[in-house]
Design an enzyme around this catalytic site. Structure first.
Site, PDB file in Angstrom:
ATOM      1  N   ARG A  45       0.843  -1.204   0.000  1.00  0.00           N
ATOM      2  CA  ARG A  45       0.000   0.000   0.000  1.00  0.00           C
ATOM      3  C   ARG A  45       0.878   1.254   0.000  1.00  0.00           C
ATOM      4  O   ARG A  45       0.601   2.220  -0.697  1.00  0.00           O
ATOM      5  CB  ARG A  45      -0.961   0.019   1.188  1.00  0.00           C
ATOM      6  CG  ARG A  45      -1.681   1.369   1.325  1.00  0.00           C
ATOM      7  CD  ARG A  45      -2.972   1.352   2.147  1.00  0.00           C
ATOM      8  NE  ARG A  45      -2.931   0.502   3.301  1.00  0.00           N
ATOM      9  CZ  ARG A  45      -2.243   0.745   4.427  1.00  0.00           C
ATOM     10  NH1 ARG A  45      -1.533   1.843   4.559  1.00  0.00           N
ATOM     11  NH2 ARG A  45      -2.287  -0.111   5.424  1.00  0.00           N
ATOM     12  N   TYR A  97     -16.687  15.710 -15.777  1.00  0.00           N
ATOM     13  CA  TYR A  97     -17.097  14.314 -15.748  1.00  0.00           C
ATOM     14  C   TYR A  97     -18.211  14.138 -14.704  1.00  0.00           C
ATOM     15  O   TYR A  97     -18.117  14.673 -13.594  1.00  0.00           O
ATOM     16  CB  TYR A  97     -15.878  13.451 -15.402  1.00  0.00           C
ATOM     17  CG  TYR A  97     -16.194  11.992 -15.295  1.00  0.00           C
ATOM     18  CD1 TYR A  97     -16.518  11.250 -16.417  1.00  0.00           C
ATOM     19  CD2 TYR A  97     -16.182  11.359 -14.063  1.00  0.00           C
ATOM     20  CE1 TYR A  97     -16.819   9.917 -16.317  1.00  0.00           C
ATOM     21  CE2 TYR A  97     -16.475  10.015 -13.955  1.00  0.00           C
ATOM     22  CZ  TYR A  97     -16.795   9.290 -15.084  1.00  0.00           C
ATOM     23  OH  TYR A  97     -17.092   7.973 -14.981  1.00  0.00           O
ATOM     24  N   ASP A 169      -7.838  18.127 -14.884  1.00  0.00           N
ATOM     25  CA  ASP A 169      -8.118  16.741 -15.266  1.00  0.00           C
ATOM     26  C   ASP A 169      -7.737  16.633 -16.744  1.00  0.00           C
ATOM     27  O   ASP A 169      -8.408  17.180 -17.608  1.00  0.00           O
ATOM     28  CB  ASP A 169      -9.605  16.438 -15.039  1.00  0.00           C
ATOM     29  CG  ASP A 169      -9.961  14.989 -15.369  1.00  0.00           C
ATOM     30  OD1 ASP A 169      -9.277  14.382 -16.220  1.00  0.00           O
ATOM     31  OD2 ASP A 169     -10.943  14.482 -14.800  1.00  0.00           O
ATOM     32  N   LYS A 194      -8.967   5.681 -19.569  1.00  0.00           N
ATOM     33  CA  LYS A 194      -9.337   6.155 -20.898  1.00  0.00           C
ATOM     34  C   LYS A 194      -8.140   6.044 -21.851  1.00  0.00           C
ATOM     35  O   LYS A 194      -7.723   4.952 -22.173  1.00  0.00           O
ATOM     36  CB  LYS A 194      -9.901   7.574 -20.792  1.00  0.00           C
ATOM     37  CG  LYS A 194     -10.922   7.755 -19.648  1.00  0.00           C
ATOM     38  CD  LYS A 194     -12.170   6.920 -19.799  1.00  0.00           C
ATOM     39  CE  LYS A 194     -13.022   6.859 -18.540  1.00  0.00           C
ATOM     40  NZ  LYS A 194     -13.373   8.114 -17.923  1.00  0.00           N
TER      41      LYS A 194
HETATM   42  C1  LIG Z   1     -13.809   8.527 -16.678  1.00  0.00           C
HETATM   43  C2  LIG Z   1     -13.374   9.846 -16.150  1.00  0.00           C
HETATM   44  C3  LIG Z   1     -13.119  10.034 -14.783  1.00  0.00           C
HETATM   45  C4  LIG Z   1     -13.324   8.911 -13.777  1.00  0.00           C
HETATM   46  O1  LIG Z   1     -12.431   7.862 -13.982  1.00  0.00           O
HETATM   47  P1  LIG Z   1     -12.744   6.298 -13.650  1.00  0.00           P
HETATM   48  O2  LIG Z   1     -11.490   5.648 -14.084  1.00  0.00           O
HETATM   49  O3  LIG Z   1     -13.952   5.922 -14.436  1.00  0.00           O
HETATM   50  O4  LIG Z   1     -12.986   6.202 -12.187  1.00  0.00           O
HETATM   51  C5  LIG Z   1     -12.674  11.276 -14.380  1.00  0.00           C
HETATM   52  N1  LIG Z   1     -12.504  12.288 -15.259  1.00  0.00           N
HETATM   53  C6  LIG Z   1     -12.748  12.147 -16.575  1.00  0.00           C
HETATM   54  C7  LIG Z   1     -12.548  13.296 -17.491  1.00  0.00           C
HETATM   55  C8  LIG Z   1     -13.198  10.929 -17.060  1.00  0.00           C
HETATM   56  O5  LIG Z   1     -13.456  10.794 -18.368  1.00  0.00           O
END
Ligand SMILES: *Cc1c(COP(=O)(O)O)cnc(C)c1O
Length: 376
Positions: A45, A97, A169, A194
Site C-alpha cells: 500500500r 465528468y 483533469d 481512458k
Molecule cells: C472517466 C473519467 C473520470 C473517472 O475515472 P474512472 O477511471 O472511471 O474512475 C474522471 N474524469 C474524466 C474526465 C473521465 O473521463
C-alpha cells in the site's frame, strides 16, 4: 527527448537480469534487512516496485516531480479532494465528468466542502466565483461532453492570485497533446482508464504534482486511504502507455475526419470538436495543446433519431467510457451525465439529442460508413 520516445521507454527495466519489461512484483510485503532498515519497500500500500516505476514514468510524461497511481480515476479525484478540509471552497467546471460532479456535490459536501460550478470558458464567471476560502479551481479542457475550451494559463493566474491550487483533469488529451504542469498548474489528474490505458480493459487513475510539497501531501493521502493501483494493473498501464503516441495520432486524425463529415450531414445539427475551424475555443486550444484528441459530440434533429442511431450502429459500440481503440457512442444525458441535475443539464445543452463519440483507431472509412448507415 520527445514525448513519444519517453512513452516507449516507460517501465523499461534496469535491474540485474537485463529484462526489458519491468517485472510484476506481486508481493504484499517486503523483508527488512535489519531493524530500522528498509529496502525502500515495506508494504505494497505504501509502495510497490512495479507501481513505483509507473509513478515515476507518469511524472516524467507530465513534467511533474512525482506521480501517484490509484485504483480508478475517481479514486484519484477523491485523493485530490481530500487535500481540502471543512470550510474550504472549490470551483469546478460545470460540465465536468459526471462522477466528479457527483462526488463533489453529494459526497464531499457531507464533510463541509463547498463548491461553485462554473462555465470554465467564461473567465468573468470564474473570477466572480472566487471567495476568501477558495482553495482550488478544478478544470477539464476540453470539457465533457460539450468540448468547451478552458484557458489553462488564465485559470492558473486566477488561482495564484487567490492563493488557491489549479488542478487540471487531463484525461481527454493526455500528456501527448497537453501538459498543464509545464504551464504552471499545481496538479494534473487522470482517469487512466481512458486514453492512457487505451484498450477498454483496465480501470485506473493517476495524480501528478508540479512541486514536492503538494506531492508529499498526495502521497500521504494515498498511503492513508489506500486506493492504490495493483502491481498487475500498474504493469498493464505501462504496457499501454508505450503505444500512447501512435494511438493519440490516429484518434486525432480519425476524429478530425469524422467531425468534418458529421458537420456537413443534413441530419446533424451541431458538432462539438475543437479541431473544427468554427469552434469558439479553437485559438485558445491551439495555444495550449498540440492536438484535438478523439472525443467529439454532436446533436441530431430529434431524440428519436438519437435513440435510433444508438441501436443501428454496428462497428461502433453503444457503451459508456472513452479513450479506447474501439469507437464507442453514448447519450450523455442518460448515461455518463445522469448525475448532473436536470436543470443544469438543460442549461448546458446536454439534451436527449446530444450524442458523444469516442473515435477509435479503426479505418476512418469504416467509422464513417457505420455512422452514415445509422443516420439514414
Ligand atoms: C472517466 C473519467 C473520470 C473517472 O475515472 P474512472 O477511471 O472511471 O474512475 C474522471 N474524469 C474524466 C474526465 C473521465 O473521463
Amino acid at each position: 527527448m520527445k514525448l513519444e520516445s519517453k512513452t516507449v521507454h516507460i517501465g523499461v527495466c534496469t535491474d540485474y537480469t537485463g529484462a526489458i519489461s519491468t517485472p510484476i512484483y506481486q508481493s504484499a510485503t517486503f523483508r527488512h534487512p535489519a531493524l530500522g532498515q528498509s529496502t525502500g519497500f515495506d508494504y505494497t500500500r505504501s509502495q510497490n516496485p512495479t507501481r513505483k516505476v509507473l509513478e515515476e514514468g507518469i511524472a516524467v510524461l507530465e513534467e511533474g516531480v512525482a506521480g501517484y497511481a490509484f485504483a480508478s480515476g475517481m479514486a484519484a479525484v477523491t485523493a485530490v479532494l481530500m487535500l481540502y478540509k471543512q470550510g474550504d471552497h472549490l470551483i469546478v467546471v460545470e460540465d465536468c465528468y459526471g462522477g466528479t460532479y457527483r462526488v463533489v456535490d453529494k459526497v464531499f459536501s457531507q464533510f463541509g466542502l463547498t463548491v461553485t460550478f462554473v462555465d470554465g470558458s467564461n473567465l468573468e464567471e470564474v473570477t466572480q466565483a472566487i471567495q476568501p476560502n477558495t482553495k482550488a479551481i478544478l478544470i477539464e479542457t476540453p470539457t465533457n461532453p460539450l468540448m468547451k475550451i478552458v484557458d489553462i494559463k488564465a485559470i492558473i493566474e486566477l488561482a495564484k492570485a487567490a492563493n488557491a491550487h489549479s488542478i487540471v483533469d487531463n484525461t481527454f488529451l493526455t500528456p501527448y497533446f497537453q501538459r498543464p504542469l509545464a504551464l504552471g498548474a499545481d496538479l494534473v489528474l487522470h482517469s487512466g482508464t481512458k486514453y492512457l490505458a487505451g484498450h477498454n480493459d483496465l480501470v485506473c487513475g493517476l495524480v501528478v504534482a508540479r512541486e514536492a510539497e503538494l506531492a508529499e501531501k498526495v502521497k500521504y493521502i494515498q498511503n492513508s486511504t489506500g486506493a492504490i493501483l495493483s502491481p498487475n494493473d500498474s504493469w498493464l498501464l505501462m504496457r499501454s502507455i508505450k503505444t500512447l503516441a501512435l494511438r493519440m495520432e490516429k484518434h486525432n486524425a480519425n476524429a478530425l475526419a469524422v467531425a468534418a463529415w458529421l458537420a456537413q450531414h443534413p441530419a446533424v445539427c451541431q458538432v462539438y470538436y475543437p479541431g473544427l475551424p468554427d469552434h469558439p475555443g479553437k485559438h485558445i486550444h491551439d495555444a495550449q495543446a498540440s492536438g484535438y484528441g478523439g472525443m467529439l459530440s454532436f446533436t441530431v434533429n430529434t431524440a428519436e433519431k438519437a435513440a435510433a442511431l444508438l441501436e443501428k450502429v454496428q462497428l461502433i459500440r453503444f457503451a459508456e467510457s472513452l479513450g479506447g481503440v474501439e469507437t464507442l457512442i453514448t447519450l450523455p444525458a442518460v448515461q455518463t451525465h445522469a448525475d448532473v441535475p436536470v436543470a443544469v443539464r438543460e442549461r448546458l445543452g446536454i439534451s436527449d439529442r446530444l450524442l458523444r463519440l469516442s473515435v477509435g483507431i479503426e479505418a476512418v472509412e469504416d467509422i464513417i460508413a457505420d455512422l452514415a448507415r445509422a443516420l439514414q
